[in-house]
Scaffold this motif. Sequence first.
Motif, mmCIF file in Angstrom:
data_model
loop_
_atom_site.group_PDB
_atom_site.id
_atom_site.type_symbol
_atom_site.label_atom_id
_atom_site.label_comp_id
_atom_site.label_asym_id
_atom_site.label_seq_id
_atom_site.Cartn_x
_atom_site.Cartn_y
_atom_site.Cartn_z
ATOM 1 N N PRO A 42 0.808 -1.227 0.000
ATOM 2 C CA PRO A 42 0.000 0.000 0.000
ATOM 3 C C PRO A 42 0.840 1.277 0.000
ATOM 4 O O PRO A 42 0.407 2.295 -0.511
ATOM 5 N N SER A 43 2.048 1.223 0.560
ATOM 6 C CA SER A 43 2.834 2.444 0.702
ATOM 7 C C SER A 43 4.284 2.200 0.282
ATOM 8 O O SER A 43 4.897 1.222 0.709
ATOM 9 N N ASP A 45 6.828 3.893 1.311
ATOM 10 C CA ASP A 45 7.665 4.034 2.508
ATOM 11 C C ASP A 45 7.699 2.757 3.330
ATOM 12 O O ASP A 45 8.747 2.373 3.858
ATOM 13 N N ALA A 46 6.555 2.084 3.435
ATOM 14 C CA ALA A 46 6.519 0.818 4.176
ATOM 15 C C ALA A 46 7.372 -0.234 3.474
ATOM 16 O O ALA A 46 8.124 -0.972 4.118
ATOM 17 N N ARG A 62 6.381 5.396 -6.150
ATOM 18 C CA ARG A 62 5.175 4.956 -6.855
ATOM 19 C C ARG A 62 4.783 6.036 -7.845
ATOM 20 O O ARG A 62 4.627 7.202 -7.491
#
Length: 140
Positions: A42-43, A45-46, A62
């Motif tokens: 979803p992210s 950064d994650a 992204r």
Amino acid sequence: MRKVIHMILGGEVLLIAVLAVIVVAAVVYGLARPRVPVACPPSPDALRRVLETVLDDVYVDRIGDIMVVKTKALFFTYTMRIRCSQQTYQLSWPWPWAVALLLLVPQLAWLAVVLLLWMLYKAHQLERAVAQAGRELATP
């Protein structure tokens, strides 16, 4: 028979031919391996935080439906582009450098083969890390 081949081709040419076959086989194996679907996290950064535990110098971004993952090993850059809607990816890795080393400096043929196998390992490590991170981040 061996003496005839050695006399005709010479030792270096025969060695380079054998090493070239090994290099081509490794590249074909690395490029033709079946690809597994990759879940899109979803992210960015994650994903970056998870990948930094396994890989060095990670960059994740992204752009619309595409997630780009870049990492470095030595001074070589490996890039993975994930198309999130289709769960497919494209991996770019620097295998032409090892082939160029093999062709331009025949005295370092063994180094070229070792370099190619190491690059293939690093590319596979990136694939595994992104696939695992995608699965971990996608599960609630």
